[in-house]
Scaffold this motif. Structure first.
Motif, PDB file in Angstrom:
ATOM      1  N   LYS A  50       0.826  -1.197   0.000  1.00 32.98           N
ATOM      2  CA  LYS A  50       0.000   0.000   0.000  1.00 32.98           C
ATOM      3  C   LYS A  50       0.866   1.255   0.000  1.00 32.98           C
ATOM      4  CE  LYS A  50      -3.818   2.210   2.514  1.00 32.98           C
ATOM      5  NZ  LYS A  50      -4.792   2.067   3.642  1.00 32.98           N
ATOM      6  N   ALA A  55      -9.524  -0.593  -0.314  1.00 36.84           N
ATOM      7  CA  ALA A  55      -8.956   0.555   0.398  1.00 36.84           C
ATOM      8  C   ALA A  55      -7.889   0.146   1.403  1.00 36.84           C
ATOM      9  CB  ALA A  55     -10.064   1.336   1.105  1.00 36.84           C
ATOM     10  N   PHE A  61      -4.667  -0.213  -1.408  1.00 29.23           N
ATOM     11  CA  PHE A  61      -4.173   0.942  -2.161  1.00 29.23           C
ATOM     12  C   PHE A  61      -4.299   2.206  -1.324  1.00 29.23           C
ATOM     13  CE2 PHE A  61      -5.670  -2.131  -5.305  1.00 29.23           C
ATOM     14  CZ  PHE A  61      -4.535  -2.274  -6.075  1.00 29.23           C
ATOM     15  N   VAL A  78      -9.178   5.481  -3.043  1.00 23.72           N
ATOM     16  CA  VAL A  78      -7.939   5.063  -3.724  1.00 23.72           C
ATOM     17  C   VAL A  78      -7.725   5.716  -5.087  1.00 23.72           C
ATOM     18  CG1 VAL A  78      -8.096   2.846  -2.544  1.00 23.72           C
ATOM     19  CG2 VAL A  78      -8.956   3.027  -4.889  1.00 23.72           C
TER      20      VAL A  78
END
Length: 212
Positions: free
Chosen positions: A27, A100, A103, A141
């Motif tokens: 992420k 979510a 990313f 994102v």
């Protein structure tokens, strides 16, 4: 639809260099897994991967991630990648609801949704990938100037999706209920396996493009 379990699919995914394990650890750093830093596009519910592979081959200047929940389906994409590796494409086996968690804010430049499960019962509406609940996840994102593209042959799901866009606070940029006869939206269109199948049966393909 009940998916057939393929023995060894989970192990093959774990061992494959084309499938990213523990995606949440990347992420905010997804560009690091690709040879070049380029715009990042993702497909949620990519199926057997034809759409993603054709896109990646046609656009080497874009990085792609294909997301598929079911290992038995993802296995087919991995087999195709072994035959024709593409440096700007990787796969993730995960649930769309976790997007979510995987990313960071603004990390994705475009989201593709193709022939998603319609979840026809009203009580399951929030599970549809074009529900306002999922648009809220995409909002976390997608880059400020990013877009979401959605294709389906399901007219009811398309109507639902059109109605959800303003309710989610998004903007409808373009739409058609007959993509293959729309000279603007069909330009450069890359078909999925389902798109080819359904259009050959005479089903018109719907498409919309949305942004914040």
């Amino acid at each position: 639809m009940r998916l057939r379990n393929i023995p060894g699919a989970d192990a093959a995914i774990t061992e494959s260099v084309y499938c990213i394990k523990s995606p949440e650890t990347h992420k905010g750093h997804w560009q690091e897994i690709f040879p070049s830093q380029q715009p990042l596009h993702i497909e949620i519910g990519m199926g057997k991967g034809r759409f993603m592979m054709d896109l990646a081959a046609a656009h080497p200047d874009i990085n792609y991630l294909g997301i598929e929940r079911y290992s038995s389906v993802l296995l087919r994409a991995l087999q195709k990648m072994e035959e024709n590796p593409l440096p700007n494409l990787f796969f993730i086996c995960m649930d769309a609801a976790d997007v979510a968690e995987v990313f960071d804010h603004g990390e994705v430049d475009r989201i593709y949704l193709n022939f998603s499960d319609p979840w026809p019962k009203d009580r399951h509406a929030k599970r549809r990938l074009t529900s306002r609940q999922f648009f809220a996840r995409y909002d976390e994102v997608l880059a400020p100037e990013g877009h979401l593209e959605f294709k389906t042959d399901n007219q009811d799901l398309f109507t639902f999706s059109l109605e959800e866009i303003p309710e989610a606070g998004w903007h409808l940029d373009a739409s058609t209920r007959d993509l293959h006869h729309d000279p603007v939206l069909n330009e450069g269109n890359i078909m999925t396996e389902y798109e080819e199948k359904f259009s050959s049966l005479g089903n018109p393909i719907c498409k919309l493009i949305a942004s914040r």
